[in-house]
Design a protein around this motif. Structure first.
Motif, PDB file in Angstrom:
ATOM      1  N   LEU A  47     -34.375 -11.033 -74.878  1.00 51.67           N
ATOM      2  CA  LEU A  47     -34.286 -10.299 -76.149  1.00 51.67           C
ATOM      3  C   LEU A  47     -33.114 -10.792 -76.993  1.00 51.67           C
ATOM      4  N   LEU A  48     -31.964 -10.985 -76.355  1.00 53.31           N
ATOM      5  CA  LEU A  48     -30.772 -11.398 -77.110  1.00 53.31           C
ATOM      6  C   LEU A  48     -30.992 -12.760 -77.777  1.00 53.31           C
ATOM      7  N   THR A  49     -31.585 -13.693 -77.054  1.00 54.04           N
ATOM      8  CA  THR A  49     -31.844 -15.022 -77.628  1.00 54.04           C
ATOM      9  C   THR A  49     -32.752 -14.893 -78.841  1.00 54.04           C
ATOM     10  N   ARG A  50     -33.785 -14.064 -78.728  1.00 52.71           N
ATOM     11  CA  ARG A  50     -34.706 -13.870 -79.853  1.00 52.71           C
ATOM     12  C   ARG A  50     -33.979 -13.254 -81.055  1.00 52.71           C
ATOM     13  N   ALA A  51     -33.114 -12.283 -80.780  1.00 51.16           N
ATOM     14  CA  ALA A  51     -32.388 -11.631 -81.884  1.00 51.16           C
ATOM     15  C   ALA A  51     -31.490 -12.626 -82.615  1.00 51.16           C
ATOM     16  N   VAL A  52     -30.792 -13.473 -81.848  1.00 52.04           N
ATOM     17  CA  VAL A  52     -29.892 -14.454 -82.465  1.00 52.04           C
ATOM     18  C   VAL A  52     -30.696 -15.509 -83.227  1.00 52.04           C
ATOM     19  N   GLN A  53     -31.817 -15.944 -82.642  1.00 53.77           N
ATOM     20  CA  GLN A  53     -32.676 -16.906 -83.350  1.00 53.77           C
ATOM     21  C   GLN A  53     -33.124 -16.342 -84.702  1.00 53.77           C
ATOM     22  N   GLY A  54     -33.528 -15.081 -84.723  1.00 54.17           N
ATOM     23  CA  GLY A  54     -33.985 -14.464 -85.974  1.00 54.17           C
ATOM     24  C   GLY A  54     -32.896 -14.430 -87.026  1.00 54.17           C
ATOM     25  N   ARG A  81     -33.340  -5.063 -81.111  1.00 58.10           N
ATOM     26  CA  ARG A  81     -34.329  -5.210 -82.212  1.00 58.10           C
ATOM     27  C   ARG A  81     -34.625  -6.707 -82.358  1.00 58.10           C
ATOM     28  N   ALA A  82     -35.094  -7.276 -81.282  1.00 59.15           N
ATOM     29  CA  ALA A  82     -35.182  -8.722 -81.119  1.00 59.15           C
ATOM     30  C   ALA A  82     -36.253  -9.366 -81.985  1.00 59.15           C
ATOM     31  N   PHE A  83     -37.208  -8.578 -82.463  1.00 59.18           N
ATOM     32  CA  PHE A  83     -38.353  -9.142 -83.192  1.00 59.18           C
ATOM     33  C   PHE A  83     -38.280  -8.864 -84.696  1.00 59.18           C
ATOM     34  N   THR A  84     -37.101  -8.527 -85.175  1.00 61.21           N
ATOM     35  CA  THR A  84     -36.915  -8.266 -86.610  1.00 61.21           C
ATOM     36  C   THR A  84     -37.268  -9.519 -87.414  1.00 61.21           C
ATOM     37  N   PRO A  85     -38.183  -9.427 -88.370  1.00 58.35           N
ATOM     38  CA  PRO A  85     -38.538 -10.615 -89.148  1.00 58.35           C
ATOM     39  C   PRO A  85     -37.335 -11.147 -89.932  1.00 58.35           C
ATOM     40  N   PRO A  86     -37.159 -12.466 -89.970  1.00 56.98           N
ATOM     41  CA  PRO A  86     -36.048 -13.041 -90.755  1.00 56.98           C
ATOM     42  C   PRO A  86     -36.057 -12.583 -92.199  1.00 56.98           C
ATOM     43  N   GLU A  87     -37.231 -12.257 -92.739  1.00 60.06           N
ATOM     44  CA  GLU A  87     -37.304 -11.804 -94.134  1.00 60.06           C
ATOM     45  C   GLU A  87     -36.573 -10.467 -94.323  1.00 60.06           C
ATOM     46  N   VAL A  88     -36.618  -9.606 -93.315  1.00 63.34           N
ATOM     47  CA  VAL A  88     -35.887  -8.333 -93.403  1.00 63.34           C
ATOM     48  C   VAL A  88     -34.388  -8.602 -93.418  1.00 63.34           C
ATOM     49  N   ILE A  89     -33.945  -9.519 -92.562  1.00 61.80           N
ATOM     50  CA  ILE A  89     -32.519  -9.876 -92.503  1.00 61.80           C
ATOM     51  C   ILE A  89     -32.078 -10.442 -93.857  1.00 61.80           C
ATOM     52  N   ALA A  90     -32.886 -11.353 -94.401  1.00 59.73           N
ATOM     53  CA  ALA A  90     -32.542 -11.945 -95.703  1.00 59.73           C
ATOM     54  C   ALA A  90     -32.519 -10.880 -96.799  1.00 59.73           C
ATOM     55  N   GLY A  91     -33.394  -9.901 -96.705  1.00 60.34           N
ATOM     56  CA  GLY A  91     -33.431  -8.832 -97.711  1.00 60.34           C
ATOM     57  C   GLY A  91     -32.175  -7.980 -97.694  1.00 60.34           C
ATOM     58  N   VAL A 111     -33.366  -0.689 -98.021  1.00 60.60           N
ATOM     59  CA  VAL A 111     -34.371  -1.712 -98.358  1.00 60.60           C
ATOM     60  C   VAL A 111     -35.500  -1.548 -97.340  1.00 60.60           C
ATOM     61  N   PRO A 112     -36.675  -2.127 -97.615  1.00 60.16           N
ATOM     62  CA  PRO A 112     -37.778  -1.952 -96.662  1.00 60.16           C
ATOM     63  C   PRO A 112     -37.507  -2.612 -95.311  1.00 60.16           C
ATOM     64  N   GLY A 113     -37.761  -1.861 -94.242  1.00 63.16           N
ATOM     65  CA  GLY A 113     -37.724  -2.413 -92.889  1.00 63.16           C
ATOM     66  C   GLY A 113     -39.100  -2.961 -92.529  1.00 63.16           C
ATOM     67  N   HIS A 114     -39.341  -3.093 -91.211  1.00 65.43           N
ATOM     68  CA  HIS A 114     -40.618  -3.668 -90.762  1.00 65.43           C
ATOM     69  C   HIS A 114     -40.923  -3.101 -89.367  1.00 65.43           C
ATOM     70  N   PRO A 115     -42.202  -2.809 -89.070  1.00 64.15           N
ATOM     71  CA  PRO A 115     -42.519  -2.287 -87.724  1.00 64.15           C
ATOM     72  C   PRO A 115     -42.066  -3.211 -86.598  1.00 64.15           C
ATOM     73  N   HIS A 116     -42.046  -4.520 -86.833  1.00 64.29           N
ATOM     74  CA  HIS A 116     -41.619  -5.447 -85.769  1.00 64.29           C
ATOM     75  C   HIS A 116     -40.126  -5.338 -85.470  1.00 64.29           C
ATOM     76  N   ALA A 117     -39.372  -4.673 -86.336  1.00 64.61           N
ATOM     77  CA  ALA A 117     -37.946  -4.463 -86.077  1.00 64.61           C
ATOM     78  C   ALA A 117     -37.713  -3.249 -85.176  1.00 64.61           C
ATOM     79  N   MET A 118     -38.746  -2.801 -84.504  1.00 63.95           N
ATOM     80  CA  MET A 118     -38.620  -1.657 -83.573  1.00 63.95           C
ATOM     81  C   MET A 118     -37.571  -1.955 -82.505  1.00 63.95           C
ATOM     82  N   LYS A 119     -36.917  -0.899 -82.040  1.00 63.28           N
ATOM     83  CA  LYS A 119     -35.928  -1.057 -80.963  1.00 63.28           C
ATOM     84  C   LYS A 119     -36.645  -0.981 -79.627  1.00 63.28           C
ATOM     85  N   ILE A 120     -36.431  -2.009 -78.800  1.00 62.82           N
ATOM     86  CA  ILE A 120     -37.005  -1.992 -77.443  1.00 62.82           C
ATOM     87  C   ILE A 120     -36.131  -1.053 -76.610  1.00 62.82           C
TER      88      ILE A 120
END
Ligand SMILES: Nc1ccn([C@@H]2O[C@H](COP(=O)(O)OP(=O)(O)OP(=O)(O)O)[C@@H](O)[C@H]2O)c(=O)n1
Ligand SMILES: C[C@](O)(CO)[C@H](O)COP(=O)(O)O
Length: 230
Positions: free
Chosen positions: A32-39, A112-122, A203-212
């Motif tokens: 999960l951590l690797t995915r979060a940092v990649q995003g 929140r490892a699957f947060t879309p990069p677009e949400v982060i950029a927003g 700002v708008p979030g995203h369902p993929h940003a759910m907390k595991i």
């Protein structure tokens, strides 16, 4: 303006019950951590990531994440604290001490490892645009009840005025630093900022940003991200 992301990742994951710190739990082979940092880096907005890691796994986390940073950036890893607020405080102190020109700070759960990069950029765009504090949110789909200690309903808040709060939460660095001077704890960082009287924008979030959090959440993530969809 240098954007630094603080990643609280030191939780034990007791509700998940996987037998290892939650940040290190793999989903289809990738922790999960690797995915979060990649995003965070894939958003194209983040230069530095400061990870508050499980204290027993600092070296392992550093080895797994150091190569993810873009040219001119870096991943910093330090031992987290006993509560989430402690982990964020330690990471913030580190960032302000060693990363020059830290002007915008994101706080992003490893969980929140699957947060879309677009949400982060927003979130970053809204802070760059002039807001002191910005959080991604979703509308509430269920009716919410406030109950007393005996579980008896006290009230039914108007759900149109309620939001589910996600991460990353973005702040001007000085705004977050001032909020963390209070020394109090909260379940999210925006709550500390709210107490200083600073307006927190959404700002708008995203369902993929759910907390595991639970085994159910992990099963959902495994089903959604079984390869190719990421
Ligand atoms: N002492 C802590 C506790 C939590 N976190 C981090 O804060 C985020 C949100 O916390 P949560 O999902 O509640 O994780 P856990 O504390 O691990 O969960 P649990 O309460 O089930 O043990 C996670 O990325 C978690 O690793 C942290 O850095 N330091
Ligand atoms: C910060 C957060 O993810 C926003 O929803 C959440 O408050 C973290 O809470 P937890 O108690 O650490 O799960």
């Amino acid at each position: 303006m240098s954007v630094v992301a603080l990643v609280p990742a030191a939780g034990r994951g007791e509700r998940l019950g996987y037998g290892m710190p939650k940040a290190l739990v793999p989903v289809n082979g990738v922790p999960l951590l690797t995915r979060a940092v990649q995003g965070l880096f894939e958003s194209g907005q983040v230069q530095h990531v400061v990870i508050a890691a499980p204290p027993s796994d600092v070296d392992q986390v550093h080895t797994a994440t150091a190569s993810l940073a873009p040219a001119g950036g870096a991943v910093h890893v330090l031992p987290g604290g006993s509560e989430r607020t402690d982990s964020v405080r330690l990471a913030l102190e580190h960032a302000l001490r060693v990363i020059p020109d830290t002007s915008i700070v994101l706080v992003h759960d490893a969980a929140r490892a699957f947060t879309p990069p677009e949400v982060i950029a927003g979130v970053v765009a809204a802070v760059r645009g002039g807001y002191d504090a910005v959080i991604p949110v979703l509308p509430v789909a269920d009716t919410i009840k406030q109950v007393d200690e005996a579980g008896v309903v006290v009230s039914t808040p108007d759900r149109a005025a309620l939001r589910i709060v996600q991460t990353p939460q973005g702040f001007r660095a000085e705004t977050l630093r001032a909020a963390y001077c209070s020394g109090i704890a909260a379940t999210d960082d925006a709550a500390l900022v709210e107490q200083t009287g600073v307006a927190v924008h959404t700002v708008p979030g995203h369902p993929h940003a759910m907390k595991i959090t639970t085994p159910f959440d992990l099963a959902v993530a495994e089903a959604l991200f079984s390869g190719g969809q990421e």
